[in-house]
Design a protein around this motif. Structure first.
Motif, PDB file in Angstrom:
ATOM      1  N   GLY A 120      -4.270  15.536 -13.440  1.00  0.00           N
ATOM      2  CA  GLY A 120      -4.147  14.424 -14.370  1.00  0.00           C
ATOM      3  C   GLY A 120      -3.496  13.191 -13.793  1.00  0.00           C
ATOM      4  O   GLY A 120      -3.295  12.197 -14.470  1.00  0.00           O
ATOM      5  N   GLN A 121      -3.136  13.224 -12.498  1.00  0.00           N
ATOM      6  CA  GLN A 121      -2.503  12.076 -11.866  1.00  0.00           C
ATOM      7  C   GLN A 121      -3.247  11.735 -10.579  1.00  0.00           C
ATOM      8  O   GLN A 121      -4.161  12.431 -10.175  1.00  0.00           O
ATOM      9  N   GLY A 122      -2.790  10.669  -9.954  1.00  0.00           N
ATOM     10  CA  GLY A 122      -3.337  10.359  -8.635  1.00  0.00           C
ATOM     11  C   GLY A 122      -4.566   9.484  -8.705  1.00  0.00           C
ATOM     12  O   GLY A 122      -5.695   9.967  -8.643  1.00  0.00           O
TER      13      GLY A 122
ATOM     14  N   ILE B 164       8.527   4.552  -4.657  1.00  0.00           N
ATOM     15  CA  ILE B 164       7.816   4.553  -5.936  1.00  0.00           C
ATOM     16  C   ILE B 164       8.130   3.220  -6.598  1.00  0.00           C
ATOM     17  O   ILE B 164       9.278   2.966  -6.992  1.00  0.00           O
ATOM     18  N   LEU B 165       7.135   2.354  -6.658  1.00  0.00           N
ATOM     19  CA  LEU B 165       7.304   1.015  -7.218  1.00  0.00           C
ATOM     20  C   LEU B 165       6.889   1.000  -8.681  1.00  0.00           C
ATOM     21  O   LEU B 165       6.014   1.766  -9.100  1.00  0.00           O
ATOM     22  N   ILE B 166       7.488   0.112  -9.437  1.00  0.00           N
ATOM     23  CA  ILE B 166       7.190  -0.029 -10.856  1.00  0.00           C
ATOM     24  C   ILE B 166       6.368  -1.290 -11.078  1.00  0.00           C
ATOM     25  O   ILE B 166       6.790  -2.389 -10.718  1.00  0.00           O
ATOM     26  N   ASP B 167       5.177  -1.116 -11.631  1.00  0.00           N
ATOM     27  CA  ASP B 167       4.277  -2.230 -11.953  1.00  0.00           C
ATOM     28  C   ASP B 167       4.128  -3.204 -10.783  1.00  0.00           C
ATOM     29  O   ASP B 167       4.329  -4.421 -10.941  1.00  0.00           O
TER      30      ASP B 167
ATOM     31  N   VAL C 119       3.866   3.632  -8.920  1.00  0.00           N
ATOM     32  CA  VAL C 119       2.943   3.731  -7.793  1.00  0.00           C
ATOM     33  C   VAL C 119       3.694   4.169  -6.546  1.00  0.00           C
ATOM     34  O   VAL C 119       4.697   3.546  -6.162  1.00  0.00           O
ATOM     35  N   LEU C 120       3.206   5.221  -5.925  1.00  0.00           N
ATOM     36  CA  LEU C 120       3.750   5.704  -4.656  1.00  0.00           C
ATOM     37  C   LEU C 120       3.038   4.982  -3.526  1.00  0.00           C
ATOM     38  O   LEU C 120       1.801   4.977  -3.460  1.00  0.00           O
ATOM     39  N   THR C 121       3.808   4.364  -2.620  1.00  0.00           N
ATOM     40  CA  THR C 121       3.177   3.553  -1.582  1.00  0.00           C
ATOM     41  C   THR C 121       4.059   3.440  -0.347  1.00  0.00           C
ATOM     42  O   THR C 121       5.254   3.745  -0.388  1.00  0.00           O
ATOM     43  N   GLY C 122       3.452   2.991   0.733  1.00  0.00           N
ATOM     44  CA  GLY C 122       4.175   2.595   1.922  1.00  0.00           C
ATOM     45  C   GLY C 122       4.364   1.088   1.914  1.00  0.00           C
ATOM     46  O   GLY C 122       4.009   0.408   0.941  1.00  0.00           O
TER      47      GLY C 122
ATOM     48  N   LEU D 227      -0.747   5.019  -4.549  1.00  0.00           N
ATOM     49  CA  LEU D 227      -1.268   5.987  -5.499  1.00  0.00           C
ATOM     50  C   LEU D 227      -0.518   5.894  -6.817  1.00  0.00           C
ATOM     51  O   LEU D 227       0.717   5.960  -6.852  1.00  0.00           O
ATOM     52  N   HIS D 228      -1.273   5.723  -7.884  1.00  0.00           N
ATOM     53  CA  HIS D 228      -0.698   5.698  -9.225  1.00  0.00           C
ATOM     54  C   HIS D 228      -0.297   7.131  -9.585  1.00  0.00           C
ATOM     55  O   HIS D 228      -1.160   7.999  -9.752  1.00  0.00           O
ATOM     56  N   VAL D 229       1.006   7.398  -9.703  1.00  0.00           N
ATOM     57  CA  VAL D 229       1.464   8.769  -9.909  1.00  0.00           C
ATOM     58  C   VAL D 229       1.955   9.046 -11.327  1.00  0.00           C
ATOM     59  O   VAL D 229       2.103  10.215 -11.703  1.00  0.00           O
ATOM     60  N   ALA D 230       2.212   8.018 -12.124  1.00  0.00           N
ATOM     61  CA  ALA D 230       2.671   8.257 -13.488  1.00  0.00           C
ATOM     62  C   ALA D 230       2.612   6.979 -14.303  1.00  0.00           C
ATOM     63  O   ALA D 230       2.639   5.869 -13.757  1.00  0.00           O
ATOM     64  N   THR D 231       2.536   7.161 -15.619  1.00  0.00           N
ATOM     65  CA  THR D 231       2.663   6.069 -16.577  1.00  0.00           C
ATOM     66  C   THR D 231       3.597   6.533 -17.685  1.00  0.00           C
ATOM     67  O   THR D 231       3.457   7.655 -18.177  1.00  0.00           O
TER      68      THR D 231
END
Length: 296
Positions: free
Chosen positions: A290-292, A147-150, A265-268, A159-163
């Motif tokens: 509401g996410q994804g 899960i990366l930040i910005d 963002v969740l990513t490989g 995939l954008h999982v949260a803000t």
């Protein structure tokens, strides 16, 4: 040069487990086999990659080669998983995931519930990492997903999982604790304590947005130490709102002006093909209400 995956596995295991005996246990090998395999690798490389100390540590050559060894092993795991998935669509190989501390507490539990519902056979092993280390772990093969930040640029397929947003952290008996929202300038009367574990850059940006010089009173690496110092009344801080679940009852968050948000963002990895289970994980995450939102 003829280097095998077994040699690389032994090299990484000895470094990670800080010794030959513990590496042998982890690999289900004898200690003599571990020693022989590593010695064979070093002869092929014409140099030692591990110092025979207690604990074992990589040499200068080992430090250079270690990230490449991790990435090669991660790619090999993905290769095997892709081949298996091709013959068995229900196959789900276990994967490792690195997350920042605030997301590990404030976001990961809900994600795990979602993954358990849609991928009950998938085993996800989370590793909490300092924000600045997460992308490095992902790209060098230490983990399969993160899960990366910005992230800049946005990772394709992620995939954008949260803000969440950056907010002031104060004691519950602080005069500002009961406010609905406060200006960043309102914190200037108190010492500003800052953690250097990934938060200093956004705080500089927040101060720039407010037109205020960034002059922290004290810099602290560990987030837990920062919280302890804030709890002791040694100053105020600024943290993402996902940190709320980490706060003791004596601390509270107060929304700040100006507004500064961060995207998770969740990513490989960006530099090699993804493990098939990472693709499945992101597909399952898109079901969260509401996410994804897929990245471009």
């Amino acid at each position: 040069m003829d280097v095998t995956l077994r040699q690389l596995s032994v090299f990484v295991a000895v470094v990670d487990h800080e010794g030959f005996g513990t590496a042998a246990t982890a690999l289900n090998m004898s200690q003599s086999s571990v020693s022989h395999t590593l010695a064979t690798l070093e002869r092929s490389l014409s140099g030692e990659v591990v110092r025979r100390t207690t604990p074992a540590r990589p040499t200068a050559l080992g430090e250079v080669l270690l990230p490449h060894a991790r990435a090669t092993l991660a790619a090999a795991r993905a290769f095997d998983a892709a081949a298996t998935t091709h013959h068995d669509n229900d196959n789900t190989e276990p994967i490792s995931l690195s997350v920042p501390p605030t997301a590990a507490r404030g976001l990961l539990p809900s994600l795990l519930r979602q993954w358990n519902t849609h991928l009950p056979l998938l085993e996800v092993t989370p590793f909490e990492a300092v924000d600045d280390e997460i992308e490095q772990w992902l790209e060098n093969g230490t983990v399969d997903a993160a899960i990366l930040i910005d992230p800049q640029p946005a990772p394709p397929g992620g995939l954008h999982v949260a803000t969440d947003r950056y907010e002031a952290v104060v004691r519950t008996d602080h005069p500002l604790a009961g406010e609905q929202t406060i200006d960043l300038a309102d914190l200037l009367e108190d010492p500003l304590l800052v953690t250097t574990s990934g938060f200093e850059a956004p705080l500089r940006r927040l101060h720039s947005m407010a037109g205020i010089p960034f002059r922290p009173t004290r810099r602290i690496r560990e987030l837990s130490t920062l919280l302890a110092m804030l709890e002791a009344g040694l100053g105020v801080g600024v943290l993402p709102s996902l940190a709320a679940s980490m706060l003791p009852n004596t601390l509270t968050l107060v929304p700040l002006r100006p507004l500064l948000e961060r995207r998770l963002v969740l990513t490989g990895p960006a530099t090699r093909p993804w493990h098939p289970s990472v693709t499945a994980l992101i597909a399952a995450s898109a079901h969260r209400p509401g996410q994804g939102r897929p990245e471009a």
